[in-house]
Design a protein around this motif. Structure first.
Motif, short mmCIF file in Angstrom:
data_model
loop_
_atom_site.label_atom_id
_atom_site.label_comp_id
_atom_site.label_asym_id
_atom_site.label_seq_id
_atom_site.Cartn_x
_atom_site.Cartn_y
_atom_site.Cartn_z
N GLN A 60 0.93 -1.41 0.11
CA GLN A 60 0.02 0.05 -0.07
C GLN A 60 0.87 1.32 -0.11
O GLN A 60 0.43 2.50 -0.19
CB GLN A 60 -1.06 0.05 1.26
CG GLN A 60 -1.98 -1.36 1.13
CD GLN A 60 -2.83 -1.26 2.30
OE1 GLN A 60 -2.39 -1.55 3.48
NE2 GLN A 60 -4.28 -1.11 2.24
N ARG A 61 2.09 1.20 0.19
CA ARG A 61 3.27 2.32 0.33
C ARG A 61 3.94 2.17 -1.09
O ARG A 61 5.18 2.92 -0.74
CB ARG A 61 3.74 2.44 1.69
CG ARG A 61 2.73 2.33 2.73
CD ARG A 61 3.64 2.90 4.12
NE ARG A 61 4.48 1.61 4.34
CZ ARG A 61 4.02 0.59 5.13
NH1 ARG A 61 2.82 0.65 5.49
NH2 ARG A 61 5.02 -0.32 5.41
N LEU A 62 3.79 1.31 -2.00
CA LEU A 62 4.85 1.19 -2.89
C LEU A 62 5.02 2.42 -3.88
O LEU A 62 5.99 2.33 -4.77
CB LEU A 62 4.34 -0.17 -3.79
CG LEU A 62 4.98 -1.60 -3.08
CD1 LEU A 62 4.44 -2.77 -4.07
CD2 LEU A 62 6.45 -1.59 -2.80
N ASN A 63 4.33 3.26 -3.70
CA ASN A 63 4.18 4.60 -4.43
C ASN A 63 5.67 5.31 -3.91
O ASN A 63 6.14 6.23 -4.68
CB ASN A 63 3.34 5.72 -4.35
CG ASN A 63 2.80 5.75 -3.14
OD1 ASN A 63 2.72 5.00 -2.08
ND2 ASN A 63 2.64 7.17 -2.73
N ARG A 64 6.02 5.11 -2.63
CA ARG A 64 7.25 5.66 -2.06
C ARG A 64 8.43 4.55 -2.02
O ARG A 64 8.26 3.50 -1.95
CB ARG A 64 7.07 6.11 -0.61
CG ARG A 64 5.66 7.02 -0.29
CD ARG A 64 5.95 8.29 -0.69
NE ARG A 64 5.07 9.28 -0.58
CZ ARG A 64 4.94 10.41 -1.00
NH1 ARG A 64 5.98 10.97 -1.76
NH2 ARG A 64 4.00 11.34 -0.70
N TYR A 65 9.70 5.36 -2.04
CA TYR A 65 11.07 4.63 -2.18
C TYR A 65 11.07 3.98 -0.54
O TYR A 65 10.33 4.49 0.28
CB TYR A 65 12.31 5.43 -2.19
CG TYR A 65 12.57 5.71 -3.55
CD1 TYR A 65 12.93 4.81 -4.34
CD2 TYR A 65 12.39 6.81 -4.09
CE1 TYR A 65 13.09 4.94 -5.91
CE2 TYR A 65 12.80 7.33 -5.40
CZ TYR A 65 13.05 6.34 -6.42
OH TYR A 65 13.38 6.71 -7.56
N SER A 262 14.33 -3.67 -1.70
CA SER A 262 13.09 -3.32 -1.89
C SER A 262 12.24 -3.22 -0.56
O SER A 262 12.47 -4.00 0.32
CB SER A 262 12.18 -3.93 -3.07
OG SER A 262 11.73 -5.11 -2.40
#
Ligand SMILES: *Cc1c(COP(=O)(O)O)cnc(C)c1O
Length: 371
Positions: A60-65, A262
């Motif tokens: 759910q937070r993969l938009n961020r590094y 990752s």
């Protein structure tokens, strides 16, 4: 030469990569795979679910590094290692192979050298050529043992920048004494050698066999490398790590790619480290199978090496390649490491180990008839 290789040879490839083969054990789709020292026990379902939940949260937070410093993971790994290792002394990457590559990027490179002692992990020379580090193949005794005196003398003779000691050693399975590590470290004083002890199989060692983690205090050139690929049943997750002096991890920050771990990898490893007990529950069973293989092969008149790992290296075969193919025909894949008279087998589940021992014994009769 295949078409692609023909065209590859015309590319302006770096000289030290010319003619090299990519690393990889032959993989065959057979029911019993005992060739790459994986943990053949699948993950407990509760742990797979815990991993899936934590990966879902991360997704759910993969938009961020991801956390570039993987702080939670380093601290969980430090807790797992014990020996007063703290999070600043821990470093991790995508498999211990990447950890080892980063060590070579930071401390090796053109004009520098890496010494290790074959037969040992066959990735070491490839990691050396990939980083343009000169690879020096040291020597072992005829029985594949390495003494403190011999190892130290070779370090003094070659003055390497880096030494890789593999303990327990792959492919032989045998652990090195602490005296070998300290003698190599002391002998490396003059060339300021970085000494890496690759403990990929540490969790499988016999009770009472010490870890090089005990030797870290006061030795700023010593690195102990570990992995979640073997004992933790997480080869597919790609998580390797090391413990060393804080200045060593500072050096590795200079060569790591930004955000190299990752968020999915970090979530997987963090979740797994919350279930260490469940994940390592099969280690004792694997050690029993390992000792069973050693006992049974000895009874069959073969010569297995003492093993502190989850595999057994054994000699006494007239034709290893014939035995290897014979086992494949029965659906069992072991490893021919290219050492005359020898094969290597991973200790699997009780049933897999039983099948291997049965088929091997039958094949041995044929092997001996061909003598
Ligand atoms: C399997 C193995 C590793 C683990 O490699 P990963 O990249 O962590 O999967 C490291 N060293 C040795 C000697 C091994 O046999």
């Amino acid at each position: 030469m295949s078409d692609v290789l023909e065209r590859l040879s015309k590319l302006p490839l770096r000289e030290n990569l010319r003619g090299l083969q990519p690393y990889g054990a032959p993989q065959l789709d057979v029911p019993i795979q005992l060739n790459v020292n994986e943990n053949t026990h699948p993950l407990p379902e509760a742990v797979s679910r815990a991993i899936a939940d934590e990966v879902f949260a991360a997704a759910q937070r993969l938009n961020r590094y991801p956390d570039r410093e993987f702080v939670e993971l380093r601290s969980r790994l430090a807790d797992y290692l014990g020996h007063d290792v703290n999070a600043d002394q821990v470093w991790a990457a995508n498999g211990s192979n990447e950890v080892l590559q980063q060590i070579l990027q930071a401390f090796g490179g053109p004009g520098r050298s890496l010494l290790s002692f074959p037969p040992t992990y066959s990735m070491y020379p490839l990691l050396a050529s990939g980083t343009d580090t000169t690879y020096i193949a040291g020597a072992r005794a005829d029985d594949f043992q390495l003494t403190a005196e011999s190892a130290a003398a070779q370090v003094r003779a070659h003055r390497p920048n880096i030494v890789f000691l593999c303990s327990p050693n792959n492919p032989t399975g045998t652990a090195l004494g602490q005296d070998v590590v300290t003698a190599v470290y002391d002998a490396g004083q003059e060339s300021q050698a970085i000494v890496v002890v690759d403990e990929a199989y540490a969790e499988f060692r016999h009770a009472g066999t010490p870890s090089a983690l005990e030797l870290l205090p006061g030795r700023e050139r010593l690195i102990v490398s570990r992995t979640m690929s073997k004992a933790f049943s997480l080869a597919g997750a790609r998580l390797g790590y090391l413990a060393a002096a804080e200045e060593v991890t500072a050096a590795l920050r200079l060569v790591r790619l930004p955000y190299h771990l990752s968020a999915v990898t970090q979530a997987t490893a963090n979740a797994a480290l919350k279930h260490v007990g469940a994940l390592l529950a099969n280690v004792e069973d694997i050690k029993i199978q390992r000792d069973r293989i050693v006992d049974e092969l000895t009874r069959m008149g073969l010569t297995p090496a003492a093993s502190d790992s989850n595999f057994v290296f054994f000699g006494g075969l007239e034709s290893p390649s014939t035995v290897w193919s014979g086992l494949v025909a029965k659906g069992i894949l072991v490893r021919d490491v290219g050492i005359p008279g020898h094969l290597r087998v991973t200790a699997g589940t009780e049933a897999e180990t039983g099948a291997f021992l049965r088929e091997l014994e039958a094949l041995l009769e044929q092997d001996r008839a061909g003598r």
